[in-house]
Write a protein that holds these residues in place. Structure first.
Motif, PDB file in Angstrom:
ATOM      1  N   GLU A 182       0.332  16.190 -32.243  1.00 53.50           N
ATOM      2  CA  GLU A 182      -0.336  16.938 -31.179  1.00 53.50           C
ATOM      3  C   GLU A 182       0.576  17.274 -29.993  1.00 53.50           C
ATOM      4  N   LEU A 183       1.749  16.688 -29.921  1.00 49.09           N
ATOM      5  CA  LEU A 183       2.631  16.910 -28.779  1.00 49.09           C
ATOM      6  C   LEU A 183       3.946  17.549 -29.202  1.00 49.09           C
ATOM      7  N   ASP A 184       4.483  18.372 -28.312  1.00 50.37           N
ATOM      8  CA  ASP A 184       5.800  18.973 -28.537  1.00 50.37           C
ATOM      9  C   ASP A 184       6.912  18.127 -27.927  1.00 50.37           C
ATOM     10  N   ALA A 185       6.572  17.285 -26.967  1.00 52.77           N
ATOM     11  CA  ALA A 185       7.546  16.421 -26.293  1.00 52.77           C
ATOM     12  C   ALA A 185       6.790  15.425 -25.430  1.00 52.77           C
ATOM     13  N   VAL A 186       7.523  14.428 -24.923  1.00 50.26           N
ATOM     14  CA  VAL A 186       6.960  13.453 -23.993  1.00 50.26           C
ATOM     15  C   VAL A 186       7.901  13.338 -22.800  1.00 50.26           C
ATOM     16  N   PHE A 187       7.324  13.413 -21.601  1.00 47.63           N
ATOM     17  CA  PHE A 187       8.065  13.185 -20.360  1.00 47.63           C
ATOM     18  C   PHE A 187       7.710  11.790 -19.865  1.00 47.63           C
ATOM     19  N   ILE A 188       8.724  11.036 -19.439  1.00 50.19           N
ATOM     20  CA  ILE A 188       8.499   9.744 -18.796  1.00 50.19           C
ATOM     21  C   ILE A 188       9.064   9.859 -17.390  1.00 50.19           C
ATOM     22  N   THR A 189       8.212   9.677 -16.399  1.00 50.57           N
ATOM     23  CA  THR A 189       8.628   9.891 -15.012  1.00 50.57           C
ATOM     24  C   THR A 189       9.249   8.638 -14.402  1.00 50.57           C
ATOM     25  N   LYS A 190       9.877   8.834 -13.291  1.00 48.83           N
ATOM     26  CA  LYS A 190      10.704   7.820 -12.634  1.00 48.83           C
ATOM     27  C   LYS A 190      10.008   6.464 -12.488  1.00 48.83           C
ATOM     28  N   GLU A 191       8.754   6.469 -12.089  1.00 44.69           N
ATOM     29  CA  GLU A 191       8.068   5.204 -11.824  1.00 44.69           C
ATOM     30  C   GLU A 191       7.797   4.378 -13.079  1.00 44.69           C
ATOM     31  N   HIS A 192       8.003   4.949 -14.263  1.00 46.23           N
ATOM     32  CA  HIS A 192       7.753   4.227 -15.517  1.00 46.23           C
ATOM     33  C   HIS A 192       9.018   3.967 -16.330  1.00 46.23           C
ATOM     34  N   LEU A 193      10.178   4.317 -15.803  1.00 45.75           N
ATOM     35  CA  LEU A 193      11.418   4.193 -16.572  1.00 45.75           C
ATOM     36  C   LEU A 193      11.758   2.744 -16.927  1.00 45.75           C
ATOM     37  N   VAL A 194      11.585   1.839 -15.993  1.00 45.20           N
ATOM     38  CA  VAL A 194      11.932   0.434 -16.261  1.00 45.20           C
ATOM     39  C   VAL A 194      11.059  -0.115 -17.385  1.00 45.20           C
ATOM     40  N   GLU A 195       9.762   0.082 -17.270  1.00 41.90           N
ATOM     41  CA  GLU A 195       8.845  -0.420 -18.304  1.00 41.90           C
ATOM     42  C   GLU A 195       9.094   0.276 -19.644  1.00 41.90           C
ATOM     43  N   ALA A 196       9.387   1.567 -19.611  1.00 36.85           N
ATOM     44  CA  ALA A 196       9.613   2.333 -20.849  1.00 36.85           C
ATOM     45  C   ALA A 196      10.889   1.922 -21.568  1.00 36.85           C
ATOM     46  N   SER A 197      11.763   1.197 -20.868  1.00 35.01           N
ATOM     47  CA  SER A 197      13.010   0.756 -21.502  1.00 35.01           C
ATOM     48  C   SER A 197      12.870  -0.603 -22.193  1.00 35.01           C
ATOM     49  N   GLU A 198      11.676  -1.173 -22.190  1.00 37.47           N
ATOM     50  CA  GLU A 198      11.470  -2.462 -22.850  1.00 37.47           C
ATOM     51  C   GLU A 198      11.797  -2.341 -24.342  1.00 37.47           C
ATOM     52  N   PRO A 199      12.370  -3.394 -24.925  1.00 37.08           N
ATOM     53  CA  PRO A 199      12.802  -3.345 -26.334  1.00 37.08           C
ATOM     54  C   PRO A 199      11.714  -2.936 -27.320  1.00 37.08           C
ATOM     55  N   LYS A 200      10.463  -3.243 -27.029  1.00 36.38           N
ATOM     56  CA  LYS A 200       9.393  -2.912 -27.975  1.00 36.38           C
ATOM     57  C   LYS A 200       9.193  -1.404 -28.149  1.00 36.38           C
ATOM     58  N   TYR A 201       9.742  -0.588 -27.244  1.00 37.74           N
ATOM     59  CA  TYR A 201       9.591   0.858 -27.364  1.00 37.74           C
ATOM     60  C   TYR A 201      10.812   1.539 -27.988  1.00 37.74           C
ATOM     61  N   THR A 202      11.888   0.815 -28.173  1.00 36.29           N
ATOM     62  CA  THR A 202      13.124   1.402 -28.701  1.00 36.29           C
ATOM     63  C   THR A 202      12.903   2.089 -30.041  1.00 36.29           C
ATOM     64  N   GLU A 203      12.174   1.448 -30.927  1.00 34.22           N
ATOM     65  CA  GLU A 203      11.921   2.027 -32.244  1.00 34.22           C
ATOM     66  C   GLU A 203      11.176   3.357 -32.124  1.00 34.22           C
ATOM     67  N   VAL A 204      10.282   3.443 -31.142  1.00 28.73           N
ATOM     68  CA  VAL A 204       9.519   4.681 -30.944  1.00 28.73           C
ATOM     69  C   VAL A 204      10.478   5.837 -30.657  1.00 28.73           C
ATOM     70  N   TYR A 205      11.383   5.651 -29.709  1.00 27.65           N
ATOM     71  CA  TYR A 205      12.312   6.731 -29.343  1.00 27.65           C
ATOM     72  C   TYR A 205      13.240   7.080 -30.507  1.00 27.65           C
ATOM     73  N   ASN A 206      13.598   6.089 -31.296  1.00 28.16           N
ATOM     74  CA  ASN A 206      14.540   6.317 -32.390  1.00 28.16           C
ATOM     75  C   ASN A 206      13.904   6.848 -33.671  1.00 28.16           C
ATOM     76  N   LYS A 207      12.568   6.861 -33.736  1.00 22.42           N
ATOM     77  CA  LYS A 207      11.909   7.343 -34.952  1.00 22.42           C
ATOM     78  C   LYS A 207      10.895   8.455 -34.695  1.00 22.42           C
ATOM     79  N   ALA A 208      10.647   8.758 -33.456  1.00 27.74           N
ATOM     80  CA  ALA A 208       9.614   9.748 -33.126  1.00 27.74           C
ATOM     81  C   ALA A 208       9.991  11.139 -33.608  1.00 27.74           C
ATOM     82  N   GLU A 209       8.976  11.902 -33.894  1.00 23.21           N
ATOM     83  CA  GLU A 209       9.150  13.285 -34.349  1.00 23.21           C
ATOM     84  C   GLU A 209       9.167  14.272 -33.177  1.00 23.21           C
TER      85      GLU A 209
END
Length: 176
Positions: free
Chosen positions: A70-97
């Protein structure tokens, strides 16, 4: 005559040095196909409201890899960068379409795509970038700087227009 030439040359150098560069640039609007972009954080103000729809996404939804259809891309804004860098999300960025764009991150895509590194551990890698993007499918990444490194509304909106063009190019190149 030689003195006059030297004086004129000197004056022309002074005048050329005094001409200031503009703080903003007039970039063309993105007018490509309609895009749906997920946003973790505050929805950005853009000029392309007719061509771009933003959908609120929570950080917890990142773990659901089925966001892609349903999405063409995802933006992560400044206030969420630290939390978005948690190891549990790494696989998402590396496998997302879909590509991810990290808004106001001076650390590029590195803390998001390398599990062992947190946002705070990574040194500033791209201090002149307003946003960076990463698309795992072809291991592509991009940096988007502000015109003359000036942060103002016009330059920020121009960055978003360039990001939209990048997203569309991924569709046109068969990347998505």
């Amino acid at each position: 005559m030689k003195k006059i030439s030297m004086v004129l040359l000197f004056i022309s150098f002074i005048v050329m040095g005094c001409v200031s560069k503009p703080d903003s640039i007039d970039m063309p609007l993105y007018e490509g196909r309609s895009l749906v972009i997920g946003v973790i954080g505050e929805t950005p103000q853009v000029r392309e409201e007719e061509h771009v729809d933003f959908k609120e996404v929570t950080i917890e939804q990142l773990e659901e890899l089925d966001l892609s259809p349903e999405l063409d891309a995802v933006f992560i804004t400044k206030e969420h960068l630290v939390e978005a860098s948690e190891p549990k999300y790494t696989e998402v960025y590396n496998k997302a379409e879909v590509p991810f764009f990290y808004i106001e991150s001076s650390k590029s895509h590195v803390p998001f795509t390398i599990e062992e590194l947190s946002y705070d551990e990574v040194q500033d890698l791209s201090t002149d970038m307003y946003a960076t993007g990463y698309y795992s499918k072809d291991d592509q990444y991009w940096g988007y700087g502000l015109y003359n490194n000036v942060m103002n509304e016009t330059n920020i909106k121009a960055v978003y227009s360039r990001i939209f063009t990048t997203i569309e190019s991924l569709h046109n190149d068969g990347g998505m």
